[in-house]
Scaffold this motif. Structure first.
Motif, mmCIF file in Angstrom:
data_model
loop_
_atom_site.group_PDB
_atom_site.id
_atom_site.type_symbol
_atom_site.label_atom_id
_atom_site.label_comp_id
_atom_site.label_asym_id
_atom_site.label_seq_id
_atom_site.Cartn_x
_atom_site.Cartn_y
_atom_site.Cartn_z
ATOM 1 N N VAL B 107 0.679 -1.161 0.023
ATOM 2 C CA VAL B 107 -0.116 -0.025 -0.095
ATOM 3 C C VAL B 107 0.918 1.115 0.100
ATOM 4 C CG1 VAL B 107 -1.510 1.334 1.494
ATOM 5 C CG2 VAL B 107 -2.072 -1.203 0.846
ATOM 6 N N SER B 108 2.004 1.328 0.767
ATOM 7 C CA SER B 108 2.710 2.420 0.974
ATOM 8 C C SER B 108 3.659 2.718 -0.526
ATOM 9 C CB SER B 108 3.824 2.153 1.946
ATOM 10 O OG SER B 108 3.241 2.098 3.234
ATOM 11 N N ASP B 109 3.925 1.498 -1.073
ATOM 12 C CA ASP B 109 4.562 1.738 -2.415
ATOM 13 C C ASP B 109 3.709 2.058 -3.564
ATOM 14 O OD1 ASP B 109 6.980 0.896 -1.540
ATOM 15 O OD2 ASP B 109 6.592 -1.170 -1.852
ATOM 16 N N GLU B 110 2.468 1.671 -3.267
ATOM 17 C CA GLU B 110 1.320 2.284 -4.239
ATOM 18 C C GLU B 110 1.176 3.713 -4.355
ATOM 19 O OE1 GLU B 110 -1.128 -2.081 -4.332
ATOM 20 O OE2 GLU B 110 -2.077 -0.110 -3.456
ATOM 21 N N GLN B 111 1.015 4.146 -2.971
ATOM 22 C CA GLN B 111 0.692 5.649 -2.605
ATOM 23 C C GLN B 111 1.931 6.374 -3.082
ATOM 24 O OE1 GLN B 111 1.320 7.549 0.827
ATOM 25 N NE2 GLN B 111 -0.592 8.558 0.856
ATOM 26 N N ASP B 112 3.163 6.112 -2.812
ATOM 27 C CA ASP B 112 4.255 6.766 -3.206
ATOM 28 C C ASP B 112 4.457 6.751 -4.926
ATOM 29 O OD1 ASP B 112 5.895 7.130 -0.754
ATOM 30 O OD2 ASP B 112 7.577 7.052 -1.906
ATOM 31 N N SER B 113 4.067 5.832 -5.603
ATOM 32 C CA SER B 113 3.994 5.771 -6.901
ATOM 33 C C SER B 113 3.016 6.980 -7.333
ATOM 34 C CB SER B 113 3.744 4.606 -7.684
ATOM 35 O OG SER B 113 4.637 3.521 -7.148
ATOM 36 N N GLY B 114 1.947 6.937 -6.775
ATOM 37 C CA GLY B 114 0.897 7.926 -7.269
ATOM 38 C C GLY B 114 1.195 9.343 -6.891
ATOM 39 N N LEU B 115 2.116 9.398 -5.629
ATOM 40 C CA LEU B 115 2.314 10.751 -5.302
ATOM 41 C C LEU B 115 3.481 11.369 -6.258
ATOM 42 C CD1 LEU B 115 3.006 10.358 -1.485
ATOM 43 C CD2 LEU B 115 1.249 11.710 -2.607
ATOM 44 N N LEU B 116 4.554 10.482 -6.694
ATOM 45 C CA LEU B 116 5.504 10.830 -7.779
ATOM 46 C C LEU B 116 4.789 11.113 -9.038
ATOM 47 C CD1 LEU B 116 8.487 8.609 -6.735
ATOM 48 C CD2 LEU B 116 8.257 11.123 -6.401
ATOM 49 N N ALA B 117 3.927 10.414 -9.267
ATOM 50 C CA ALA B 117 3.339 10.747 -10.716
ATOM 51 C C ALA B 117 2.438 11.982 -10.871
ATOM 52 C CB ALA B 117 2.034 9.409 -11.013
ATOM 53 N N ILE B 118 2.103 12.514 -9.592
ATOM 54 C CA ILE B 118 1.473 13.839 -9.850
ATOM 55 C C ILE B 118 2.568 14.857 -9.844
ATOM 56 C CG2 ILE B 118 0.414 15.408 -8.082
ATOM 57 C CD1 ILE B 118 -1.131 13.004 -6.870
ATOM 58 N N VAL B 119 3.970 14.861 -9.179
ATOM 59 C CA VAL B 119 4.977 15.780 -9.366
ATOM 60 C C VAL B 119 5.211 15.663 -10.573
ATOM 61 C CG1 VAL B 119 7.232 16.427 -8.544
ATOM 62 C CG2 VAL B 119 5.514 15.273 -7.164
ATOM 63 N N PRO B 120 5.387 17.147 -11.412
ATOM 64 C CA PRO B 120 5.878 17.114 -12.830
ATOM 65 C C PRO B 120 7.465 16.649 -13.017
ATOM 66 C CG PRO B 120 5.060 19.236 -11.878
ATOM 67 C CD PRO B 120 4.824 18.010 -10.881
ATOM 68 N N PRO B 121 7.644 15.823 -14.024
ATOM 69 C CA PRO B 121 8.544 15.056 -14.204
ATOM 70 C C PRO B 121 9.952 15.542 -13.849
ATOM 71 C CG PRO B 121 7.308 14.897 -16.237
ATOM 72 C CD PRO B 121 6.608 15.910 -15.050
ATOM 73 N N GLU B 122 10.057 17.069 -14.121
ATOM 74 C CA GLU B 122 11.369 17.673 -14.062
ATOM 75 C C GLU B 122 11.596 17.839 -12.303
ATOM 76 O OE1 GLU B 122 8.871 19.018 -15.368
ATOM 77 O OE2 GLU B 122 8.714 21.324 -14.874
ATOM 78 N N HIS B 123 10.516 17.989 -11.468
ATOM 79 C CA HIS B 123 11.074 18.039 -10.313
ATOM 80 C C HIS B 123 11.053 16.801 -9.447
ATOM 81 C CE1 HIS B 123 10.173 22.029 -11.066
ATOM 82 N NE2 HIS B 123 8.938 22.003 -11.427
ATOM 83 N N ARG B 124 10.714 15.561 -10.023
ATOM 84 C CA ARG B 124 10.226 14.281 -9.275
ATOM 85 C C ARG B 124 11.488 13.739 -8.693
ATOM 86 N NH1 ARG B 124 7.456 11.024 -13.793
ATOM 87 N NH2 ARG B 124 5.536 12.472 -13.471
ATOM 88 N N ALA B 125 12.816 13.730 -9.247
ATOM 89 C CA ALA B 125 13.722 13.127 -8.735
ATOM 90 C C ALA B 125 14.350 14.026 -7.401
ATOM 91 C CB ALA B 125 15.027 12.882 -9.718
ATOM 92 N N HIS B 126 13.819 15.073 -7.371
ATOM 93 C CA HIS B 126 14.428 16.146 -6.368
ATOM 94 C C HIS B 126 13.578 15.917 -4.998
ATOM 95 C CE1 HIS B 126 17.082 18.014 -9.260
ATOM 96 N NE2 HIS B 126 16.231 17.797 -10.112
ATOM 97 N N LEU B 127 12.503 15.673 -5.076
ATOM 98 C CA LEU B 127 11.653 15.624 -3.935
ATOM 99 C C LEU B 127 12.004 14.811 -2.594
ATOM 100 C CD1 LEU B 127 9.106 16.824 -2.683
ATOM 101 C CD2 LEU B 127 7.781 14.845 -3.911
ATOM 102 N N LEU B 128 12.287 13.543 -2.850
ATOM 103 C CA LEU B 128 12.873 12.808 -1.777
ATOM 104 C C LEU B 128 14.056 13.374 -0.979
ATOM 105 C CD1 LEU B 128 12.388 10.350 0.303
ATOM 106 C CD2 LEU B 128 13.553 8.798 -1.589
ATOM 107 N N PRO B 129 15.032 13.591 -1.832
ATOM 108 C CA PRO B 129 16.323 14.272 -1.179
ATOM 109 C C PRO B 129 16.198 15.468 -0.722
ATOM 110 C CG PRO B 129 16.664 13.557 -3.661
ATOM 111 C CD PRO B 129 15.339 13.541 -3.394
ATOM 112 N N ALA B 130 15.428 16.334 -0.998
ATOM 113 C CA ALA B 130 15.156 17.793 -0.382
ATOM 114 C C ALA B 130 14.268 17.364 0.931
ATOM 115 C CB ALA B 130 14.011 18.522 -1.480
ATOM 116 N N LEU B 131 13.260 16.736 0.846
ATOM 117 C CA LEU B 131 12.435 16.294 2.223
ATOM 118 C C LEU B 131 13.288 15.406 3.322
ATOM 119 C CD1 LEU B 131 8.922 15.014 0.711
ATOM 120 C CD2 LEU B 131 9.474 17.205 1.538
ATOM 121 N N SER B 132 14.144 14.622 2.679
ATOM 122 C CA SER B 132 15.158 13.732 3.716
ATOM 123 C C SER B 132 15.956 14.964 4.222
ATOM 124 C CB SER B 132 15.810 12.969 2.753
ATOM 125 O OG SER B 132 14.916 11.885 2.419
#
Lengths: 144, 144
Positions: B107-132
DNA sequence: TATTGTTATACTCTATAACTATA
DNA sequence: TATAGTTATAGAGTATAACAATA
């Protein structure tokens, strides 16, 4: 220790938000404000005449929870209410409220600068757009 | 309406986190779990023999709030406790707990995929490192 | 009928203090 | 002295239901 959660965006989002809100509560507390009161005060200041219901829609707060919040701020003479029609009030900040709202804005800006300073430079510009996309895409926030 | 908050990273962080957590609560609720229970279950599963206090430090939960949480999960036979020394218990998931933990992870993985899908592609890879970076830099989470 | 503001209420999450048993 | 687990308790945020007054 193995950490199966640290690669989850959702988990990092919650932890980052909790840490930020704890810090913000401390900062606004120093002004005598709760975080919700600070956001309400800033939004009224930017939109004189706004109604409680409009505030609720903008901030994602229930009407039932806005009533005592506004009552507290009116009692402290930070906000004034004037009938706009028979059902609703137009809200505006008082002079004291204006000053406090300006302080709250300053505090918010300070925190934001601090947050961005923590984020590695290559990720920095991507954070706000990514977060904005996440909460604006949310369905549940549209209905009251 | 003017929105003086939408350019604040902190505000966007809170709104995004709230929306995500509401969605997560719904998903985990369908499994009969609270979000806190789900994270605890996944962490025990990855670290058999872990103590309650270690869980607390890893997840940023107070010991006082962990006690009834573990008690609930033990009563449901999702988690088993065995004395590791006179003070503490080693925790492990049962068979039923293992299955439920696996579902929670899915369930967590499913949600995470959904979250990343919402984020525009150019920002996607930056989200987890920034939040961490944001929550790992937080001071208040280190002390118990 | 729908909307605004309100009250009452309840649930969750979170935090602190105090206690015991053990290291 | 410090740590582990527990209990009791209180605060804050948030959600629903119901109501009166008004559009």
């Amino acid at each position: 220790m193995k950490d199966p959660l640290s690669d989850l965006v959702g988990y990092a989002l919650r932890r980052a938000s909790s840490a930020m809100m704890e810090d913000m509560a401390k900062r606004m507390g120093a002004l005598g404000l709760r975080t919700s009161e600070a956001s309400v005060l800033m939004l009224i200041r930017a939109n004189p005449g706004i109604t409680q219901s409009d505030l609720c829609r903008a901030l994602g707060i229930q009407r039932a929870n806005m009533a005592p919040l506004i009552a507290r701020m009116e009692a402290r003479k930070l906000v004034a209410r004037s009938r706009s029609d028979g059902r609703s009030f137009g809200l505006a900040v008082t002079e004291a409220g204006e000053e406090l709202a300006a302080s709250a804005r300053r505090v918010s800006d300070e925190q934001d600068s601090g947050l961005l300073a923590i984020v590695p430079p290559e990720h920095r510009a991507h954070l706000l757009p990514a977060l904005s996309a996440l909460w604006r895409a949310d369905q549940s926030s549209s209905g009251q």
